[in-house]
Write a protein that holds these residues in place. Structure first.
Motif, PDB file in Angstrom:
ATOM      1  N   ASN A  46       0.810  -1.228   0.000  1.00  0.00           N
ATOM      2  CA  ASN A  46       0.000   0.000   0.000  1.00  0.00           C
ATOM      3  C   ASN A  46       0.843   1.278   0.000  1.00  0.00           C
ATOM      4  O   ASN A  46       0.346   2.346   0.368  1.00  0.00           O
ATOM      5  CB  ASN A  46      -0.998   0.018   1.163  1.00  0.00           C
TER       6      ASN A  46
ATOM      7  N   PRO B 276      -3.429   3.853  -3.300  1.00  0.00           N
ATOM      8  CA  PRO B 276      -4.828   3.541  -2.972  1.00  0.00           C
ATOM      9  C   PRO B 276      -5.079   2.047  -2.926  1.00  0.00           C
ATOM     10  O   PRO B 276      -4.444   1.262  -3.638  1.00  0.00           O
ATOM     11  CB  PRO B 276      -5.613   4.210  -4.101  1.00  0.00           C
TER      12      PRO B 276
ATOM     13  N   THR C 104      -8.612   5.380  -0.196  1.00  0.00           N
ATOM     14  CA  THR C 104      -9.025   5.609  -1.575  1.00  0.00           C
ATOM     15  C   THR C 104      -8.215   6.731  -2.227  1.00  0.00           C
ATOM     16  O   THR C 104      -7.540   7.515  -1.555  1.00  0.00           O
ATOM     17  CB  THR C 104     -10.513   5.995  -1.641  1.00  0.00           C
ATOM     18  N   GLU C 105      -8.326   6.821  -3.543  1.00  0.00           N
ATOM     19  CA  GLU C 105      -7.657   7.893  -4.264  1.00  0.00           C
ATOM     20  C   GLU C 105      -8.149   9.259  -3.802  1.00  0.00           C
ATOM     21  O   GLU C 105      -7.375  10.218  -3.715  1.00  0.00           O
ATOM     22  CB  GLU C 105      -7.898   7.734  -5.774  1.00  0.00           C
ATOM     23  N   ASN C 106      -9.444   9.356  -3.500  1.00  0.00           N
ATOM     24  CA  ASN C 106      -9.989  10.632  -3.037  1.00  0.00           C
ATOM     25  C   ASN C 106      -9.436  11.024  -1.670  1.00  0.00           C
ATOM     26  O   ASN C 106      -9.144  12.200  -1.425  1.00  0.00           O
ATOM     27  CB  ASN C 106     -11.517  10.553  -2.957  1.00  0.00           C
ATOM     28  N   GLU C 107      -9.275  10.056  -0.780  1.00  0.00           N
ATOM     29  CA  GLU C 107      -8.699  10.362   0.535  1.00  0.00           C
ATOM     30  C   GLU C 107      -7.252  10.836   0.397  1.00  0.00           C
ATOM     31  O   GLU C 107      -6.827  11.781   1.071  1.00  0.00           O
ATOM     32  CB  GLU C 107      -8.776   9.126   1.431  1.00  0.00           C
TER      33      GLU C 107
ATOM     34  N   ARG D 175     -15.690  14.120  -1.786  1.00  0.00           N
ATOM     35  CA  ARG D 175     -15.649  12.725  -2.260  1.00  0.00           C
ATOM     36  C   ARG D 175     -14.936  11.823  -1.245  1.00  0.00           C
ATOM     37  O   ARG D 175     -15.288  10.643  -1.093  1.00  0.00           O
ATOM     38  CB  ARG D 175     -14.951  12.665  -3.610  1.00  0.00           C
ATOM     39  N   ALA D 176     -13.912  12.347  -0.566  1.00  0.00           N
ATOM     40  CA  ALA D 176     -13.222  11.549   0.449  1.00  0.00           C
ATOM     41  C   ALA D 176     -14.183  11.164   1.568  1.00  0.00           C
ATOM     42  O   ALA D 176     -14.194  10.010   2.034  1.00  0.00           O
ATOM     43  CB  ALA D 176     -12.036  12.330   1.006  1.00  0.00           C
TER      44      ALA D 176
ATOM     45  N   ASP E 136     -16.495   8.430   0.349  1.00  0.00           N
ATOM     46  CA  ASP E 136     -15.798   7.134   0.366  1.00  0.00           C
ATOM     47  C   ASP E 136     -15.784   6.539   1.773  1.00  0.00           C
ATOM     48  O   ASP E 136     -15.983   5.329   1.960  1.00  0.00           O
ATOM     49  CB  ASP E 136     -14.361   7.305  -0.127  1.00  0.00           C
ATOM     50  N   GLN E 137     -15.534   7.370   2.757  1.00  0.00           N
ATOM     51  CA  GLN E 137     -15.469   6.887   4.141  1.00  0.00           C
ATOM     52  C   GLN E 137     -16.844   6.439   4.636  1.00  0.00           C
ATOM     53  O   GLN E 137     -16.962   5.441   5.351  1.00  0.00           O
ATOM     54  CB  GLN E 137     -14.896   7.970   5.039  1.00  0.00           C
TER      55      GLN E 137
ATOM     56  N   ARG F 164     -17.376   3.036   3.103  1.00  0.00           N
ATOM     57  CA  ARG F 164     -16.552   1.995   3.716  1.00  0.00           C
ATOM     58  C   ARG F 164     -17.088   1.593   5.087  1.00  0.00           C
ATOM     59  O   ARG F 164     -17.079   0.427   5.455  1.00  0.00           O
ATOM     60  CB  ARG F 164     -15.110   2.476   3.845  1.00  0.00           C
TER      61      ARG F 164
ATOM     62  N   ARG G 131     -22.393  10.910  -5.181  1.00  0.00           N
ATOM     63  CA  ARG G 131     -21.318  10.876  -6.172  1.00  0.00           C
ATOM     64  C   ARG G 131     -21.777  11.457  -7.503  1.00  0.00           C
ATOM     65  O   ARG G 131     -21.061  12.233  -8.149  1.00  0.00           O
ATOM     66  CB  ARG G 131     -20.808   9.441  -6.340  1.00  0.00           C
TER      67      ARG G 131
END
Length: 634
Positions: A43, A528, A533-536, A566-567, A570-571, A574, A587
């Motif tokens: 990672n 990611p 994620t990519e957004n985070e 977006r982050a 994503d959270q 998840r 989104r």
């Protein structure tokens, strides 16, 4: 993740026996080598590795500080300055030869501060060292450089202290733009008064002005740094008794018995078996022979006699240094202090205790609370959560030179300890975290320096473990910290213990930068995956600083962006904090709004707010709602 420790009987001592570290992990059993060791990574992406310049090869690299696109790397031989404008190809800007242990570094504006503690550091940065017991050429304290021209640092001042500076921390008071303050942690013996006036190593009852049981606070006028001087010596250790300590681990006993069988010298310090290095044996034998009136090179008989006399010799030496098994005094110094001025608190990792300090008056810190833990050996460093409601302390079990991540080493020994901080500024223990992968007995693996990574809504801590490599820990849930990324190399040497690994690893403006003790400088980026994620990652990269010192911890703040929104989405997905239909709607709405005109964007974003009403993760839903409203301009 924290694992509960049971108890077992070993060698007539009741010691905890946690679950062993994982020997099936890819990090266990990597091939050894200085610049060609086996590697394991998860990672993270390794962007680059650069080796130290000539005069610094084979000399310990220490801490890091950052300004603009520059990395300032401490080294026991001085300072190395790198330009990381292109992280894939860092370039050497300056290697400044100025030996001192440990050469810990910090920056502020056009100033560079460097710690010096060892007896060989010189005021003139000379390489010949200092051999005299008393010398006015010796530097033990803080060096101050002007780095207006980074390619040519100018040595402008120094501040001498009685115990030198093992580490230091720079405090920028939010209410004071004219000065910065340096908190100095010195752990060496007190220097003679003939060398520096006012230095006393007596106990407080013998000399109330003793240099023991205190730290030093230096005030640096930014308009005239040459006038930097000590303004207070707070006695933050008063009334602390010696903390409880654990005994040796099963692996420690095994190593000691093996060493004895091989004819090596093993001594006992504070009840712990310690295997002497060859240079220690040589130095102690010379001292013993001198005391016995023996001259010349040691003979076989001298060696045999010294082995028999070693227990009494070490007991006398320890008594002279104030080290006794029954000593009941607490720590006389801190190892490291992390200052968090935005919340008015500092975390002091002070040998046998973790301290919480009130630093609202920068020159006069006050102890709020001291905590001890029998599972801890040496409280080494501290880091706060971004909101200041949690603090973690690291335990440098083994002093940085021991292999303390062996398969049978308890998971609670040499771990991080995580505490919550309540509204009255009191700490309460929550859990431990230790590197989960086992390391060999040839790798000095200990918990060391790290920093937060500014992923919004989460507490992520990237940390060095010397030859355990680096580990990224998510400690958002204080009772259940978990590893989500790592990088590790095999041992430096396949035949004997040789120091190496990551001394410090810090996040700085989207990069993760590690000071490799033996190998140079490593630069990583987050990758990611299921845990991030990519957004985070993109949201964390919107946090940018002009400079960074990990021990002067800044408070992260995120600009309101579509990436930040977006982050959070994503959270929420998840953590099942919002149903899938609402997540999809958010989104789609964010994608549409980003390309719309101002009026359309405002309407679209306001229409998304009702989607947040049915979720369970209140904190993230509120944070996302705030971002949506800011983006809408309402």
């Amino acid at each position: 993740m924290h694992r509960h420790v049971l108890a077992c009987l070993f060698a007539s001592l009741l010691v905890p026996c946690g679950f062993a570290q994982d020997i099936t992990d890819p990090r266990y059993g990597l091939t050894a080598g200085l610049f060609d060791a086996g590697e394991a990574i998860w990672n993270l992406t390794l962007v680059s590795t650069v080796q130290p310049p000539g005069p610094f090869v084979g000399v310990t690299n220490s801490d890091l500080a950052f300004r603009d696109n520059y990395v300032f790397q401490g080294n026991y031989n001085g300072i190395i300055i790198w330009d990381i404008t292109d992280p894939a190809a860092p370039t050497l800007v300056k290697d400044y030869l100025c030996p001192a242990s440990q050469s810990d570094v910090s920056v502020y504006g056009d100033l560079l501060f460097v710690s010096g503690e060892g007896l060989g550091g010189r005021l003139d940065c000379g390489t010949e060292g200092v051999r005299e017991r008393v010398s006015h050429d010796r530097l033990r304290g803080i060096r101050i450089f002007d780095i207006t021209d980074v390619t040519s640092p100018e040595y402008v001042a120094n501040v001498q202290t009685c115990r030198g500076s093992h580490t230091h921390s720079v405090l920028k008071d939010p209410d004071d733009d004219e000065n910065v303050y340096i908190y100095v942690s010195g752990s060496a013996p007190v220097r003679p008064e003939e060398e520096l006036e006012g230095c006393s190593g007596l106990m407080p009852e013998e000399d109330p002005s003793t240099a023991l049981f205190r730290i030093e606070v230096i005030k640096v006028p930014l308009s005239d740094p040459a006038q930097a001087a000590i303004v207070s010596s707070p006695r933050i250790f008063e009334d602390l008794e010696a903390p409880p300590r654990h005994g040796p681990s099963p692996a420690d006993y095994e190593e000691a018995e093996k060493a004895r069988a091989e004819g090596r010298f093993v001594v006992t310090v504070r009840g712990q078996p310690r295997i002497l290095r060859d240079r220690q044996v040589s130095a102690y034998m010379r001292q013993w022979m001198s005391e016995e009136g023996r001259e010349g090179e040691p003979s076989a008989q001298d060696s045999a006699d010294f082995r028999a006399a070693l227990p009494a010799f070490m007991a006398a030496r320890n008594r002279a240094r104030g080290i006794t098994r029954n000593a009941r005094r607490g720590p006389t110094q801190c190892h490291d202090i992390t200052l968090y001025p935005e919340v008015g608190l500092a975390g002091g990792a002070c040998g046998g205790y973790g301290l919480l300090l009130d630093i609202t008056d920068p020159a006069n810190p006050v102890r709020i609370q001291a905590v001890a833990d029998s599972n801890f050996s040496y409280w080494h460093s501290a880091t706060f959560s971004n909101d200041g409601t949690k603090v973690l302390f690291t335990d440098e079990w083994g002093g940085g030179g021991g292999p303390k991540c062996r398969p049978s080493d308890p998971m609670e020994w040499g771990a991080n300890a995580i505490f919550t901080i309540d509204e009255s500024s009191r700490m309460e223990f929550q859990s431990y975290y230790k590197l989960p992968a086992a390391q060999s007995n040839l790798e000095n693996c200990v918990a060391h320096n790290g920093s937060l990574i500014p992923v919004p809504g989460r507490d992520l801590f990237i940390q060095s473990w010397y030859q355990g490599g680096i580990s990224l820990m998510d400690w958002t849930d204080a009772q259940n910290p978990v590893e989500i990324a790592y990088h590790d190399r095999g041992a430096v040497n396949s035949e004997r213990m040789q120091s190496g690994g990551s001394w410090s690893v810090y996040w700085y403006n989207g990069l993760i930068i590690s000071s490799e003790i033996a190998r140079g400088l490593d630069i990583f980026r987050l990758k990611p995956g299921a845990f991030l994620t990519e957004n985070e990652i993109a949201a964390s990269n919107t946090v940018q600083y002009d400079y960074f010192n990990a021990q002067g911890q800044p408070q992260y703040a995120w600009p309101a962006t579509f990436t930040l929104a977006r982050a959070y989405v994503d959270q929420l997905e998840r953590g099942d904090g919002l149903d899938s239909e609402a997540v999809t709607g958010l989104r789609q709405g964010l994608d549409a709004a980003e390309s719309e005109s101002d009026a359309e964007r405002k309407a679209t974003l306001e229409s998304l707010v009702p989607l947040l009403s049915g979720g369970s993760d209140t904190a993230r839903l509120e944070a996302l709602g705030d971002v949506l409203r800011q983006l809408a301009g309402s």
